[in-house]
Design an enzyme around this catalytic site. Structure first.
Site, PDB file in Angstrom:
ATOM      1  N   LYS A   1      -9.047   5.383   5.434  1.00 29.26           N
ATOM      2  CA  LYS A   1      -9.452   6.368   4.429  1.00 29.26           C
ATOM      3  C   LYS A   1     -10.575   5.817   3.556  1.00 29.26           C
ATOM      4  CE  LYS A   1      -4.952   8.499   4.783  1.00 29.26           C
ATOM      5  NZ  LYS A   1      -3.603   8.754   4.282  1.00 29.26           N
TER       6      LYS A   1
ATOM      7  N   GLN B   1      -0.114   6.972  -0.492  1.00 30.56           N
ATOM      8  CA  GLN B   1       0.217   6.784   0.917  1.00 30.56           C
ATOM      9  C   GLN B   1       1.735   6.767   1.094  1.00 30.56           C
ATOM     10  OE1 GLN B   1      -2.081   6.627   3.526  1.00 30.56           O
ATOM     11  NE2 GLN B   1      -0.228   6.791   4.768  1.00 30.56           N
TER      12      GLN B   1
ATOM     13  N   ASP C   1      -3.991  15.793  -0.555  1.00 27.08           N
ATOM     14  CA  ASP C   1      -3.130  15.929   0.619  1.00 27.08           C
ATOM     15  C   ASP C   1      -2.546  17.337   0.749  1.00 27.08           C
ATOM     16  OD1 ASP C   1      -3.040  13.677   2.248  1.00 27.08           O
ATOM     17  OD2 ASP C   1      -1.649  12.595   0.934  1.00 27.08           O
TER      18      ASP C   1
END
Ligand code: NAD
Length: 289
Positions: free
Chosen positions: A54, A98, A121
């Site tokens: 990422k 994460q 997200d």
């Protein structure tokens, strides 16, 4: 008939290159480029590799990134306070934690702690609700990437029978909703589904997000179907495998995503896109300085 490989690596590169091409103009217009903050807790090797990917993608596109690495022992309260600090930081547009988190931390509490405007997200309940209501929202990266791949290969879901195997909040459910939005007739299959093969054999579009290598074999695929393999499984050989048995499925399917090189790279490309969207969304409501 021949099976067309769906090249997620190539399509994701096109998406990232398009974003990269916009960075100079965004900086010129708004004074800075978008910034994504990524929080990682502990030393899970898979999580570390995802997070590296990422951050690297941000560099490639020309966006800022902030990596916040916290020890496995960090308390839930400490993590929530880091999230809160990033929520308040005007120079940060996207906040991503994460997953998975260590067992002593409540994941839902942390996800709910991210302000929806920075929830790149698309996991915050407000974004989930807006997705299901058909309102403007941040669409979760993997499902968004699946739809982008279908579009890139001219596969129109309208009127088709789409079977989604897996009903998780991050892949199965949102991808089913996105397919429904595009006028597919959607069937959701899961661990308690009986006669899975009878269903999959009817699927014009088959999306598999289970986490079991080789769950779908060629004899379960309708000739000519588009098969999207979301699964990532590390085999005893140390290599990554999808949920679909590639060789047998490729002999029957019309389109098939490989693993690796299919949905995986699209997830990261969509994360870049979502970060830019959050940045642009914030411009209309507040100062970016
Ligand atoms: P999950 O574990 O949350 O959900 C798995 C789902 O599969 C469940 O809904 C369950 O009902 C269903 N299932 C389990 N066994 C089954 C069976 N025998 N038959 C039919 N359905 C069954 O998983 P998830 O988070 O949605 O992830 C699924 C897979 O996708 C994993 O391999 C994960 O690593 C991968 N993944 C990939 C990406 C990517 O970027 N490519 C992103 C997210 C997840």
């Amino acid at each position: 008939m021949g099976c067309q490989l769906i090249d997620g690596k190539k399509v994701s590169l096109e998406v990232k290159d398009a974003l990269k091409g916009r960075m100079a103009a965004l900086k010129e217009q708004y004074g800075r480029v978008p910034c994504l903050a990524v929080i990682i807790v502990g030393e899970n090797p898979a999580s570390q590799s995802y997070v590296r990917g990422k951050v690297k993608a941000c560099e490639y596109v020309g966006m800022e990134s902030r990596l916040v690495a916290l020890p496995e022992t960090v308390s839930e309260a400490e993590l929530l306070s880091v999230v809160d600090g990033l929520n308040r930081d005007a120079a940060v547009d996207g906040v991503l934690v994460q997953l998975p988190l260590p067992a002593h931390i409540d994941e839902d509490k942390v996800i709910n702690g991210i302000v929806p405007e920075k929830d790149v997200d698309g996991f915050h309940p407000r974004n989930v609700a807006d997705l299901w209501l058909g309102a403007k929202c941040t669409v979760p990266c993997t499902p968004k990437g699946v739809m982008h791949l279908l579009d890139a290969y001219g596969i129109d879901p309208a009127g088709k029978l789409a079977v989604v195997i897996g009903r998780s909040n991050i892949v199965g459910k949102p991808v089913a909703k996105l397919l429904l939005d595009r006028n597919a007739t959607v069937v959701m299959a899961h661990s308690r589904t009986k006669n899975l093969r009878e269903l999959t054999l009817q699927a014009d579009i088959l999306v598999v997000a289970v986490g079991r290598a080789g769950l779908v074999t060629g004899d379960m695929v309708k000739p000519g179907a588009a098969v999207i393999d979301v699964g990532i499984n590390r085999g005893a050989d140390g290599k990554l495998h999808g949920d679909v048995d590639f060789d047998s499925a490729a002999a029957v399917a019309g389109y098939l995503t490989p693993v690796p090189g299919g949905v995986g790279p699209m997830t990261i490309a969509m994360l870049m896109e979502n970060t830019v969207e959050c940045y642009l969304g914030r411009i209309s409501t507040c100062s970016l300085a």
